[in-house]
Motif scaffolding. Structure first.
Motif, PDB file in Angstrom:
ATOM      1  N   HIS A 140       0.831  -1.187   0.162  1.00 36.20           N
ATOM      2  CA  HIS A 140      -0.173  -0.090  -0.075  1.00 36.20           C
ATOM      3  C   HIS A 140       0.906   1.190   0.028  1.00 36.20           C
ATOM      4  O   HIS A 140       1.835   1.460   0.601  1.00 36.20           O
ATOM      5  CB  HIS A 140      -0.825   0.185   1.120  1.00 36.20           C
ATOM      6  CG  HIS A 140      -1.791  -1.163   1.210  1.00 36.20           C
ATOM      7  ND1 HIS A 140      -2.782  -1.611   0.523  1.00 36.20           N
ATOM      8  CD2 HIS A 140      -1.647  -2.154   2.330  1.00 36.20           C
ATOM      9  CE1 HIS A 140      -3.361  -2.814   1.003  1.00 36.20           C
ATOM     10  NE2 HIS A 140      -2.555  -3.163   2.219  1.00 36.20           N
TER      11      HIS A 140
ATOM     12  N   MET B  66       1.447   4.737   1.386  1.00 29.36           N
ATOM     13  CA  MET B  66       0.934   5.283   2.657  1.00 29.36           C
ATOM     14  C   MET B  66       1.839   5.852   3.616  1.00 29.36           C
ATOM     15  O   MET B  66       3.181   5.819   3.269  1.00 29.36           O
ATOM     16  CB  MET B  66       0.530   4.239   3.586  1.00 29.36           C
ATOM     17  CG  MET B  66      -0.403   4.374   4.712  1.00 29.36           C
ATOM     18  SD  MET B  66      -0.926   2.996   5.617  1.00 29.36           S
ATOM     19  CE  MET B  66      -1.933   2.090   4.380  1.00 29.36           C
TER      20      MET B  66
ATOM     21  N   ALA C 283       1.007   8.567   9.596  1.00 31.07           N
ATOM     22  CA  ALA C 283      -0.284   8.486   9.711  1.00 31.07           C
ATOM     23  C   ALA C 283      -0.854   7.362   9.011  1.00 31.07           C
ATOM     24  O   ALA C 283      -1.567   7.391   7.828  1.00 31.07           O
ATOM     25  CB  ALA C 283      -1.105   9.903   9.172  1.00 31.07           C
ATOM     26  N   MET C 284      -0.564   6.288   9.249  1.00 33.76           N
ATOM     27  CA  MET C 284      -0.795   4.731   8.880  1.00 33.76           C
ATOM     28  C   MET C 284      -2.430   4.745   8.653  1.00 33.76           C
ATOM     29  O   MET C 284      -2.996   4.652  10.040  1.00 33.76           O
ATOM     30  CB  MET C 284      -0.002   3.692   9.161  1.00 33.76           C
ATOM     31  CG  MET C 284       1.154   3.821   9.591  1.00 33.76           C
ATOM     32  SD  MET C 284       2.060   2.334  10.150  1.00 33.76           S
ATOM     33  CE  MET C 284       3.663   2.784  10.509  1.00 33.76           C
ATOM     34  N   GLU C 285      -2.957   4.264   7.583  1.00 33.40           N
ATOM     35  CA  GLU C 285      -4.415   3.921   7.680  1.00 33.40           C
ATOM     36  C   GLU C 285      -4.664   2.488   7.947  1.00 33.40           C
ATOM     37  O   GLU C 285      -5.001   1.655   7.330  1.00 33.40           O
ATOM     38  CB  GLU C 285      -5.092   4.358   6.286  1.00 33.40           C
ATOM     39  CG  GLU C 285      -5.008   5.778   6.062  1.00 33.40           C
ATOM     40  CD  GLU C 285      -4.936   6.014   4.575  1.00 33.40           C
ATOM     41  OE1 GLU C 285      -5.999   5.262   3.854  1.00 33.40           O
ATOM     42  OE2 GLU C 285      -4.528   7.069   4.030  1.00 33.40           O
TER      43      GLU C 285
ATOM     44  N   GLU D 125       3.634   5.623  15.506  1.00 26.99           N
ATOM     45  CA  GLU D 125       2.734   4.969  14.581  1.00 26.99           C
ATOM     46  C   GLU D 125       3.067   3.345  14.602  1.00 26.99           C
ATOM     47  O   GLU D 125       2.033   2.486  14.373  1.00 26.99           O
ATOM     48  CB  GLU D 125       2.478   5.430  13.140  1.00 26.99           C
ATOM     49  CG  GLU D 125       1.820   6.525  13.048  1.00 26.99           C
ATOM     50  CD  GLU D 125       0.129   6.519  13.078  1.00 26.99           C
ATOM     51  OE1 GLU D 125      -0.393   6.015  12.117  1.00 26.99           O
ATOM     52  OE2 GLU D 125      -0.412   6.296  14.396  1.00 26.99           O
TER      53      GLU D 125
END
Length: 211
Positions: free
Chosen positions: A92, A94, A98-100, A127
């Motif tokens: 991904h 990213m 600010a990891m989703e 994070e």
């Protein structure tokens, strides 16, 4: 370094990364993965880059990789498809600050050669701790500044060129040791010439759990 400088740097590095810096860092990468392969469960590789590490993970693991560079990730996805890496659950694009990704989700979270090339490394470590399960491991492989000697002086001279060379030569290990949830378990030097360090931290078991 700012995020645009990071993206610009790795757009340039992407075509040649595997045969240049990727080759230099092979020993450290394999050392970390050998340790990860002795564990179980879900693995998050932060800064997966061109995916050099992905084929070395054992099939009993479930691996997710993230990176901010679309150019590097394009190469990683090609490797996954070419080698049919079924243990890789996702790749991904990213921002590691600010990891989703959900809280307390991964058994092992690893960043190899990343923390000195990102803006706000303290946020990245926070994070990594957030998405790691209590009792899980947060692993860092990186160059950290020497405190004395000729090489320490060289690192300081190179420091102003961070945006050009793509990493902080004078990056202090103390910048990533301030996360209260993470306790250092071990620290060891890696080749070549002890330039890199393998740092292993554990997230405290008394951290809040999410079902």
């Amino acid at each position: 370094m700012d995020i645009d400088a990071v993206k610009s740097s790795y757009k340039v590095w992407a075509p040649v990364y595997d045969k240049t810096f990727g080759a230099i860092t092979t020993v450290g990468r394999k050392r970390a993965i050998r340790y990860i392969n002795s564990r179980q469960g879900k693995v998050l590789e932060v800064g997966v880059g061109t995916g050099l590490s992905l084929k070395h993970y054992k099939p009993h693991l479930q691996v997710t990789g993230i990176d901010v560079s679309s150019h590097m990730l394009a190469k990683a996805r090609k490797k996954v498809a070419k080698c049919s890496m079924t243990h890789v659950e996702g790749i991904h694009e990213m921002d590691a600050r600010a990891m989703e990704l959900p809280d307390n989700h991964f058994d092992t979270v690893v960043a190899m050669y990343l923390v000195s090339v990102v803006p706000d490394p303290e946020l990245v470590i926070a994070e990594m701790a957030r998405v790691c399960k209590p009792g899980g491991q947060v692993l860092i492989v990186n160059h950290f500044a020497r405190e004395k000697g000729a090489l320490a002086r060289v690192e300081k001279v190179m420091a102003p060129f961070a945006n050009k060379i793509g990493w902080h030569s004078d990056f202090s290990i103390h910048r990533i040791l301030g996360e209260d949830e993470l306790v250092v378990q071990s620290k060891s030097k890696l080749p070549p010439l002890g330039m890199f360090t393998f740092l292993r931290m554990e997230k405290q078991d008394d951290a809040p759990r999410v079902n």
